[in-house]
Motif scaffolding. Structure first.
Motif, PDB file in Angstrom:
ATOM      1  N   GLN A   9      -0.970  11.861  10.713  1.00  0.00           N
ATOM      2  CA  GLN A   9      -1.051  10.744   9.776  1.00  0.00           C
ATOM      3  C   GLN A   9       0.086   9.755   9.991  1.00  0.00           C
ATOM      4  N   PHE A  10      -0.222   8.509   9.705  1.00  0.00           N
ATOM      5  CA  PHE A  10       0.763   7.431   9.716  1.00  0.00           C
ATOM      6  C   PHE A  10       1.162   7.185   8.263  1.00  0.00           C
ATOM      7  N   LEU A  11       2.401   7.515   7.909  1.00  0.00           N
ATOM      8  CA  LEU A  11       2.877   7.383   6.533  1.00  0.00           C
ATOM      9  C   LEU A  11       4.097   6.476   6.490  1.00  0.00           C
ATOM     10  N   GLY A  12       4.181   5.672   5.443  1.00  0.00           N
ATOM     11  CA  GLY A  12       5.335   4.805   5.264  1.00  0.00           C
ATOM     12  C   GLY A  12       5.877   4.885   3.851  1.00  0.00           C
ATOM     13  N   PHE A  13       7.163   4.664   3.726  1.00  0.00           N
ATOM     14  CA  PHE A  13       7.843   4.704   2.436  1.00  0.00           C
ATOM     15  C   PHE A  13       8.817   3.536   2.366  1.00  0.00           C
ATOM     16  N   SER A  14       8.963   2.960   1.174  1.00  0.00           N
ATOM     17  CA  SER A  14       9.956   1.900   0.991  1.00  0.00           C
ATOM     18  C   SER A  14      10.672   2.112  -0.333  1.00  0.00           C
ATOM     19  N   ASP A  15      11.868   1.565  -0.425  1.00  0.00           N
ATOM     20  CA  ASP A  15      12.642   1.658  -1.650  1.00  0.00           C
ATOM     21  C   ASP A  15      13.695   0.557  -1.640  1.00  0.00           C
ATOM     22  N   MET A  25      26.013  -9.075  -5.586  1.00  0.00           N
ATOM     23  CA  MET A  25      24.866  -8.710  -6.426  1.00  0.00           C
ATOM     24  C   MET A  25      23.539  -8.674  -5.670  1.00  0.00           C
ATOM     25  N   ARG A  26      23.599  -8.593  -4.351  1.00  0.00           N
ATOM     26  CA  ARG A  26      22.357  -8.500  -3.590  1.00  0.00           C
ATOM     27  C   ARG A  26      21.896  -7.046  -3.521  1.00  0.00           C
ATOM     28  N   SER A  27      20.593  -6.880  -3.410  1.00  0.00           N
ATOM     29  CA  SER A  27      19.980  -5.558  -3.339  1.00  0.00           C
ATOM     30  C   SER A  27      19.843  -5.122  -1.884  1.00  0.00           C
ATOM     31  N   THR A  28      19.600  -3.844  -1.688  1.00  0.00           N
ATOM     32  CA  THR A  28      19.363  -3.294  -0.357  1.00  0.00           C
ATOM     33  C   THR A  28      17.936  -2.774  -0.290  1.00  0.00           C
ATOM     34  N   SER A  29      17.227  -3.152   0.768  1.00  0.00           N
ATOM     35  CA  SER A  29      15.865  -2.671   1.016  1.00  0.00           C
ATOM     36  C   SER A  29      15.907  -1.608   2.093  1.00  0.00           C
ATOM     37  N   GLY A  30      14.963  -0.696   2.023  1.00  0.00           N
ATOM     38  CA  GLY A  30      14.846   0.299   3.075  1.00  0.00           C
ATOM     39  C   GLY A  30      13.413   0.756   3.220  1.00  0.00           C
ATOM     40  N   TYR A  31      13.054   1.149   4.440  1.00  0.00           N
ATOM     41  CA  TYR A  31      11.743   1.740   4.673  1.00  0.00           C
ATOM     42  C   TYR A  31      11.840   2.699   5.839  1.00  0.00           C
ATOM     43  N   CYS A  32      10.861   3.590   5.915  1.00  0.00           N
ATOM     44  CA  CYS A  32      10.735   4.482   7.061  1.00  0.00           C
ATOM     45  C   CYS A  32       9.259   4.786   7.276  1.00  0.00           C
ATOM     46  N   PHE A  33       8.924   5.103   8.517  1.00  0.00           N
ATOM     47  CA  PHE A  33       7.549   5.419   8.879  1.00  0.00           C
ATOM     48  C   PHE A  33       7.520   6.704   9.686  1.00  0.00           C
ATOM     49  N   MET A  39       9.716  11.043  12.196  1.00  0.00           N
ATOM     50  CA  MET A  39      10.028   9.682  11.769  1.00  0.00           C
ATOM     51  C   MET A  39      10.359   8.872  13.015  1.00  0.00           C
ATOM     52  N   PHE A  40       9.743   7.698  13.150  1.00  0.00           N
ATOM     53  CA  PHE A  40       9.971   6.923  14.366  1.00  0.00           C
ATOM     54  C   PHE A  40      10.393   5.483  14.111  1.00  0.00           C
ATOM     55  N   SER A  41      10.345   5.033  12.877  1.00  0.00           N
ATOM     56  CA  SER A  41      10.782   3.675  12.576  1.00  0.00           C
ATOM     57  C   SER A  41      11.438   3.678  11.204  1.00  0.00           C
ATOM     58  N   TRP A  42      12.605   3.040  11.101  1.00  0.00           N
ATOM     59  CA  TRP A  42      13.296   2.979   9.823  1.00  0.00           C
ATOM     60  C   TRP A  42      14.211   1.765   9.808  1.00  0.00           C
ATOM     61  N   CYS A  43      14.557   1.337   8.601  1.00  0.00           N
ATOM     62  CA  CYS A  43      15.431   0.182   8.446  1.00  0.00           C
ATOM     63  C   CYS A  43      16.083   0.233   7.069  1.00  0.00           C
ATOM     64  N   SER A  44      17.321  -0.177   7.004  1.00  0.00           N
ATOM     65  CA  SER A  44      18.027  -0.372   5.746  1.00  0.00           C
ATOM     66  C   SER A  44      18.802  -1.674   5.888  1.00  0.00           C
ATOM     67  N   ALA A  62       8.970  -3.794  -0.436  1.00  0.00           N
ATOM     68  CA  ALA A  62       7.593  -3.446  -0.071  1.00  0.00           C
ATOM     69  C   ALA A  62       7.012  -4.460   0.911  1.00  0.00           C
ATOM     70  N   ALA A  63       7.293  -5.738   0.705  1.00  0.00           N
ATOM     71  CA  ALA A  63       6.787  -6.773   1.610  1.00  0.00           C
ATOM     72  C   ALA A  63       7.342  -6.584   3.016  1.00  0.00           C
ATOM     73  N   SER A  64       8.602  -6.232   3.107  1.00  0.00           N
ATOM     74  CA  SER A  64       9.212  -5.975   4.409  1.00  0.00           C
ATOM     75  C   SER A  64       8.571  -4.762   5.081  1.00  0.00           C
ATOM     76  N   ALA A  65       8.323  -3.713   4.308  1.00  0.00           N
ATOM     77  CA  ALA A  65       7.700  -2.503   4.846  1.00  0.00           C
ATOM     78  C   ALA A  65       6.265  -2.774   5.300  1.00  0.00           C
ATOM     79  N   VAL A  66       5.519  -3.552   4.531  1.00  0.00           N
ATOM     80  CA  VAL A  66       4.138  -3.879   4.904  1.00  0.00           C
ATOM     81  C   VAL A  66       4.115  -4.691   6.194  1.00  0.00           C
ATOM     82  N   ASN A  67       5.036  -5.619   6.330  1.00  0.00           N
ATOM     83  CA  ASN A  67       5.121  -6.409   7.557  1.00  0.00           C
ATOM     84  C   ASN A  67       5.328  -5.498   8.768  1.00  0.00           C
TER      85      ASN A  67
END
Length: 87
Positions: A9-15, A25-33, A39-44, A62-67
């Motif tokens: 399965q191809f699974l992805g997660f974002s937070d 005051m900026r937020s941090t995005s992260g995702y992994c697939f 796990m073969f792709s991730w970003c923070s 979520a928009a970054s992860a979907v892209n």
């Protein structure tokens, strides 16, 4: 230790965190697939804008992860079609 996955399965997660940086005051995005058991792709990454709410920070993440997911899906589709053309 990794073990062979029974399904491929191809699974992805974002937070994100909201206003996690006390400096600006900026937020941090992260995702992994994951594909199968690996796990073969991730970003923070710190978000480019200051989110006004938790929902906005999560939406940006979520928009970054979907892209990334769309790009990976296209890449995997190209691999499958390329492999089928060689046989």
């Amino acid at each position: 230790m990794f073990k062979k996955a029974s399904d491929f399965q191809f699974l992805g997660f974002s937070d994100s965190d909201w206003a996690g940086s006390s400096d600006d005051m900026r937020s941090t995005s992260g995702y992994c697939f994951n594909l199968g058991s690996g796990m073969f792709s991730w970003c923070s990454k710190k978000q480019d804008i200051v989110a006004q709410s938790t929902a906005e920070a999560e939406y940006i993440a979520a928009a970054s992860a979907v892209n990334q997911a769309l790009w990976i899906r296209k890449l995997l589709t190209d691999f499958v079609h390329g492999a089928n053309e060689e046989h």
